[in-house]
Design an enzyme around this catalytic site. Structure first.
Site, PDB file in Angstrom:
ATOM      1  N   ARG A 284      21.488 -35.022  75.680  1.00 21.76           N
ATOM      2  CA  ARG A 284      22.651 -35.130  76.561  1.00 21.76           C
ATOM      3  C   ARG A 284      23.413 -36.418  76.217  1.00 21.76           C
ATOM      4  O   ARG A 284      22.821 -37.403  75.784  1.00 21.76           O
ATOM      5  CB  ARG A 284      22.205 -35.178  78.022  1.00 21.76           C
ATOM      6  CG  ARG A 284      23.368 -35.125  79.008  1.00 21.76           C
ATOM      7  CD  ARG A 284      22.934 -35.371  80.439  1.00 21.76           C
ATOM      8  NE  ARG A 284      24.109 -35.407  81.307  1.00 21.76           N
ATOM      9  CZ  ARG A 284      24.138 -35.929  82.528  1.00 21.76           C
ATOM     10  NH1 ARG A 284      23.038 -36.466  83.046  1.00 21.76           N
ATOM     11  NH2 ARG A 284      25.248 -35.920  83.233  1.00 21.76           N
ATOM     12  N   HIS A 285      24.712 -36.397  76.413  1.00 17.73           N
ATOM     13  CA  HIS A 285      25.521 -37.595  76.202  1.00 17.73           C
ATOM     14  C   HIS A 285      25.015 -38.749  77.084  1.00 17.73           C
ATOM     15  O   HIS A 285      24.278 -38.545  78.053  1.00 17.73           O
ATOM     16  CB  HIS A 285      26.995 -37.319  76.517  1.00 17.73           C
ATOM     17  CG  HIS A 285      27.220 -36.834  77.925  1.00 17.73           C
ATOM     18  ND1 HIS A 285      27.154 -37.666  79.031  1.00 17.73           N
ATOM     19  CD2 HIS A 285      27.490 -35.601  78.415  1.00 17.73           C
ATOM     20  CE1 HIS A 285      27.374 -36.980  80.129  1.00 17.73           C
ATOM     21  NE2 HIS A 285      27.570 -35.714  79.789  1.00 17.73           N
ATOM     22  N   GLY A 286      25.436 -39.942  76.783  1.00 17.82           N
ATOM     23  CA  GLY A 286      25.012 -41.114  77.544  1.00 17.82           C
ATOM     24  C   GLY A 286      25.776 -41.281  78.851  1.00 17.82           C
ATOM     25  O   GLY A 286      26.601 -40.439  79.234  1.00 17.82           O
TER      26      GLY A 286
ATOM     27  N   ALA B 178      21.479 -39.164  78.755  1.00 15.94           N
ATOM     28  CA  ALA B 178      20.765 -39.281  77.473  1.00 15.94           C
ATOM     29  C   ALA B 178      19.433 -38.528  77.453  1.00 15.94           C
ATOM     30  O   ALA B 178      18.581 -38.785  76.599  1.00 15.94           O
ATOM     31  CB  ALA B 178      20.536 -40.750  77.087  1.00 15.94           C
TER      32      ALA B 178
END
Length: 457
Positions: free
Chosen positions: A78-80, A388
């Site tokens: 996952r994105h931060g 994340a």
């Protein structure tokens, strides 16, 4: 002279990494930090990182046995940490305006909100990655390179044996760039391009699934349990408690206002590592109710609530096994092997995939009526998909055949109903044979044209 240059470069890199470790000292955190759902910090599921952000527990990432060789890694990340979306910024602003105009009392935290805190969130932030989010991925990259040094290494990167794939959303693109920055910093690399390619068919499969869009995304009744919980006794109690703390009439304090209070505490802590005065509006029981409301939404929109939620992730599921199969074939027949696939998407990428594979399935569905029975539920997004979050498949060639290990947020996790921590790859494929030989995206997601025309009218 050349040796002198490399020695200086090594010292600079070593000191830089040491400063990263020292600067991330243990921080005081809100008592409710464990209940922030998808807006929680990665460190809440891995608290040891608060002492040393680059520490790796080598015993957790060790091969199945000493005679096993790592072949390939597929990671879905996952994105931060990000800013609020425009929709949520508007909710936060409405809450702040209400507090400024109607709240009263002499509590120091209320004075801080009214006189010191500024509404610094703007609509143009719209879910963009924050610096903490870049650090989430820089540090994760460094840890994974230390955990799996034969798969993620300088020579593998230079030889183009690591693939980088991302969603088209800016927060994902910025995250995968930060991941590569972390690797470059770890190895002291300079003047190297960051390479990645966008593939929304894998990272945002839900946008391409007509049946999901029609029956869940654009269907107001799909989240009935969430709407019902908003008017439940549990939510009513939370609203009354917060309204009383602010000395605001209850009828002015909507469920959305209660949720905005929760969001403000979560965002301030995740983005700035600060305990916001807004956190004083909530106690532990309030946060648990609001976490459940968040989990209800994810359950019915991305998890087990509707079958199409899970089935929409079929392309990603098939792609993961395709990559593992290709790496296994190339390794055994002496071909050049791609050693790692790094993919950055969303919480909405991970949850359907995890559900498709049978993880975190409770005996009873999450509903508006069974909050009191779900305190020990498995489907808890605070623990599954913080910022994340990562799901990592590692394929090994061992003396008794190919084996695969699975990690969630850098911790081993067994496949559902398989007892071995690193089962034979053939056993895993047999376990998922129905999905591997079925789970056809076109069949699951395409709608009859007549239904599509009726939707557009």
């Amino acid at each position: 002279m050349k040796t002198h240059y490399f020695l200086i470069n090594f010292i600079v890199v070593f000191l830089s990494i040491t400063m990263v470790r020292l600067s991330f000292s243990k921080l005081t955190r809100p008592a409710i930090a464990h209940y922030f759902g998808t807006k929680g910090r990665y460190e809440e599921v891995n608290p040891h990182l608060l002492n040393d952000i680059l520490i790796v527990n080598t015993s957790l990432v060790a091969p199945p046995s000493p005679n096993c060789n790592a072949v390939h890694m597929v990671s879905v990340i996952r994105h931060g940490t990000r800013y609020p979306t425009t929709k949520n910024v508007k909710k936060l602003a409405s809450l702040f305006d209400l507090v400024l105009s109607d709240a009263s009392g002499d509590a120091p935290w209320l004075n801080d909100i009214k006189n010191k805190w500024k509404m610094w969130y703007t609509e143009d932030m719209d879910g963009r990655l924050v610096e903490k989010g870049r650090d989430d991925h820089r540090h994760l990259a460094m840890r994974l390179a230390q955990s799996f040094p034969t798969l993620i290494s300088e020579d593998k990167l230079s030889a183009n044996r690591i693939d980088f794939i991302t969603s088209s959303k800016h927060r994902c693109i910025d995250s995968i760039k930060a991941f590569q920055e972390g690797l470059h910093k770890l190895w002291g690399l300079q003047d190297m391009d960051y390479k990645h390619y966008v593939d929304d068919s894998l990272m945002r499969f839900f946008d391409h699934c007509e049946r999901f869009v029609n029956s869940v995304e654009n269907n107001k009744t799909a989240l009935n349990e969430v709407h019902r919980f908003k008017s439940s006794g549990e939510m009513d109690t939370v609203r009354r408690k917060i309204a009383n703390r602010l000395q605001i009439p209850y009828d002015k304090f909507t469920p959305e206002m209660a949720e905005a209070s929760y969001f403000l505490c979560a965002y301030e802590f995740a983005i700035k590592s600060e305990i916001s005065p807004w956190c004083n509006l909530l106690d532990k029981s309030d946060a648990q109710v609001l976490e459940y409301k968040s989990d209800l939404k994810q359950y019915w929109k991305r998890g087990y609530g509707h079958d199409i939620n899970r089935k929409s992730s079929c392309p990603l599921f098939h792609d993961i096994f395709k990559r593992l199969n290709k790496a296994a074939y190339d390794y055994r027949y002496g071909e050049v092997v791609k050693t790692a696939t790094i993919q950055v998407g969303h919480g909405e990428t991970l949850l359907p995939l995890l559900s498709l594979m049978g993880f975190f399935k409770d005996e009873k569905s999450l509903t508006a009526d069974n909050y009191s029975q779900q305190h020990n539920r498995k489907f808890r997004t605070s623990q599954i998909v913080p910022y994340a979050a990562n799901l990592i498949f590692v394929l090994y060639e061992c003396s008794d055949g190919l084996r695969v290990q699975l990690f969630l947020n850098e911790k081993p996790i067994p496949f559902p109903n398989l007892n071995h921590s690193a089962p034979l790859y053939e056993t895993v494929k047999k376990h998922y044979s129905k999905l591997l030989h079925g789970c056809d995206f076109k069949k699951e997601c395409d709608l009859p044209q007549s239904k599509l025309r009726n939707t557009e009218l």
